[in-house]
Scaffold this motif. Sequence first.
Motif, mmCIF file in Angstrom:
data_model
loop_
_atom_site.group_PDB
_atom_site.id
_atom_site.type_symbol
_atom_site.label_atom_id
_atom_site.label_comp_id
_atom_site.label_asym_id
_atom_site.label_seq_id
_atom_site.Cartn_x
_atom_site.Cartn_y
_atom_site.Cartn_z
ATOM 1 N N GLY A 83 9.295 12.021 0.932
ATOM 2 C CA GLY A 83 9.135 13.295 0.173
ATOM 3 C C GLY A 83 7.931 14.075 0.470
ATOM 4 N N SER A 84 6.924 13.479 1.183
ATOM 5 C CA SER A 84 5.689 14.163 1.522
ATOM 6 C C SER A 84 4.997 13.776 2.866
ATOM 7 N N TRP A 85 4.444 14.815 3.455
ATOM 8 C CA TRP A 85 3.873 14.772 4.674
ATOM 9 C C TRP A 85 2.429 15.540 4.825
ATOM 10 N N VAL A 86 1.460 14.917 5.299
ATOM 11 C CA VAL A 86 0.129 15.284 5.408
ATOM 12 C C VAL A 86 -0.116 15.326 6.961
ATOM 13 N N SER A 87 -0.893 16.605 7.468
ATOM 14 C CA SER A 87 -1.528 16.812 8.815
ATOM 15 C C SER A 87 -2.970 17.125 8.455
ATOM 16 N N LEU A 88 -3.865 16.080 9.200
ATOM 17 C CA LEU A 88 -5.166 16.159 9.026
ATOM 18 C C LEU A 88 -5.637 16.614 10.588
ATOM 19 N N SER A 89 -6.580 17.616 10.719
ATOM 20 C CA SER A 89 -7.069 18.256 11.971
ATOM 21 C C SER A 89 -8.499 17.719 11.818
ATOM 22 N N GLY A 90 -9.138 17.306 12.902
ATOM 23 C CA GLY A 90 -10.494 16.922 12.697
ATOM 24 C C GLY A 90 -11.236 16.529 14.164
ATOM 25 N N THR A 91 -12.144 15.867 13.877
ATOM 26 C CA THR A 91 -12.905 15.275 15.211
ATOM 27 C C THR A 91 -13.162 13.643 15.111
ATOM 28 N N ALA A 92 -13.018 13.082 16.142
ATOM 29 C CA ALA A 92 -12.758 11.594 16.122
ATOM 30 C C ALA A 92 -14.157 11.319 16.938
ATOM 31 N N ARG A 93 -14.660 9.949 16.489
ATOM 32 C CA ARG A 93 -15.889 9.527 17.167
ATOM 33 C C ARG A 93 -15.513 8.088 17.149
ATOM 34 N N ILE A 94 -16.018 7.105 18.128
ATOM 35 C CA ILE A 94 -15.916 5.784 18.382
ATOM 36 C C ILE A 94 -17.433 5.000 17.848
ATOM 37 N N ILE A 95 -17.059 4.237 16.999
ATOM 38 C CA ILE A 95 -18.072 3.548 16.339
ATOM 39 C C ILE A 95 -18.042 1.765 16.939
ATOM 40 N N SER A 96 -19.153 1.601 17.360
ATOM 41 C CA SER A 96 -19.307 0.129 17.793
ATOM 42 C C SER A 96 -20.381 -0.439 16.706
ATOM 43 N N ASP A 97 -19.583 -1.169 15.573
ATOM 44 C CA ASP A 97 -20.436 -1.681 14.751
ATOM 45 C C ASP A 97 -19.848 -3.178 13.927
ATOM 46 N N PRO A 98 -20.399 -4.217 14.608
ATOM 47 C CA PRO A 98 -19.527 -5.308 13.945
ATOM 48 C C PRO A 98 -19.406 -5.448 12.574
ATOM 49 N N ALA A 99 -20.605 -4.980 11.864
ATOM 50 C CA ALA A 99 -20.370 -4.922 10.418
ATOM 51 C C ALA A 99 -19.504 -4.033 9.744
ATOM 52 N N LEU A 100 -19.097 -2.798 10.215
ATOM 53 C CA LEU A 100 -18.132 -2.012 9.791
ATOM 54 C C LEU A 100 -16.838 -2.522 10.183
ATOM 55 N N LEU A 101 -16.747 -3.004 11.368
ATOM 56 C CA LEU A 101 -15.308 -3.910 11.701
ATOM 57 C C LEU A 101 -14.958 -4.993 10.687
ATOM 58 N N ALA A 102 -15.919 -5.975 10.521
ATOM 59 C CA ALA A 102 -15.767 -6.700 9.579
ATOM 60 C C ALA A 102 -15.195 -6.424 8.296
ATOM 61 N N LYS A 103 -15.964 -5.148 7.696
ATOM 62 C CA LYS A 103 -15.282 -4.530 6.313
ATOM 63 C C LYS A 103 -13.880 -4.404 6.343
ATOM 64 N N TYR A 104 -13.274 -3.875 7.759
ATOM 65 C CA TYR A 104 -12.058 -3.480 7.726
ATOM 66 C C TYR A 104 -10.915 -4.481 8.349
ATOM 67 N N TRP A 105 -11.620 -5.610 8.760
ATOM 68 C CA TRP A 105 -10.910 -6.662 9.397
ATOM 69 C C TRP A 105 -9.793 -7.282 8.672
ATOM 70 N N ASP A 106 -8.608 -7.556 8.782
ATOM 71 C CA ASP A 106 -7.714 -8.127 7.837
ATOM 72 C C ASP A 106 -6.751 -8.754 8.646
ATOM 73 N N THR A 107 -5.595 -9.447 8.161
ATOM 74 C CA THR A 107 -4.876 -10.421 8.883
ATOM 75 C C THR A 107 -3.901 -9.411 9.701
ATOM 76 N N PHE A 108 -3.517 -7.987 9.117
ATOM 77 C CA PHE A 108 -3.054 -7.231 10.015
ATOM 78 C C PHE A 108 -3.814 -6.986 11.252
ATOM 79 N N THR A 109 -4.981 -6.395 11.011
ATOM 80 C CA THR A 109 -5.781 -6.397 12.127
ATOM 81 C C THR A 109 -5.856 -7.583 13.518
ATOM 82 N N ASP A 110 -5.765 -8.494 12.711
ATOM 83 C CA ASP A 110 -5.965 -10.000 13.499
ATOM 84 C C ASP A 110 -4.575 -10.151 14.203
#
Length: 168
Positions: A83-110
């Motif tokens: 029943g709902s849809w969202v479209s976001l427009s924007g600018t992407a960038r690539i971040i190489s940061d092991p600490a940031l990756l560790a923050k988001y790493w979970d079993t799904f990512t693994d």
Amino acid sequence: MTDHDTDHRPDDAGAAKVTELVRGVRIAMLTTVAPDGRLMSHPMATQEVDFDGTVRFVSERASHKVAHIEANPQVNVAYSSSGSWVSLSGTARIISDPALLAKYWDTFTDAWLEGGPENPDNIVIEVDSTSAEYWDSPGGKVVQVLNLVKAKATGKRYEGDNERVDLP
């Protein structure tokens, strides 16, 4: 408000509504621009929605989407739920940061990526959204079906909530 109107909503209220609709939708479609100009969509697991307009995804550096972003950072991120849809427009960038990756790493990512957050091949894609458009049909699937039947029977257009939001 009809589903074809695109009036602007105040940023705070609009951003709050976009955040509400995006939360709980785990998978998004990230659309990038390929070198030949074609639009390419990639299913991605959203890591965080803090809605100052930023969403983040974990990916591999060697992927096509990363090459597309490095060549042309303009992207779209689409979410869809019952029943709902969202479209976001924007600018992407690539971040190489092991600490940031560790923050988001979970079993799904693994399950999808090798080597954990320390692997230099793993990166974060950060999308800073500048605008959003959403469509929301309140009441879930049963109400949607009833509204569609009502629209068909009465000849009046189906009413839904559709707004364009400028994000900070």
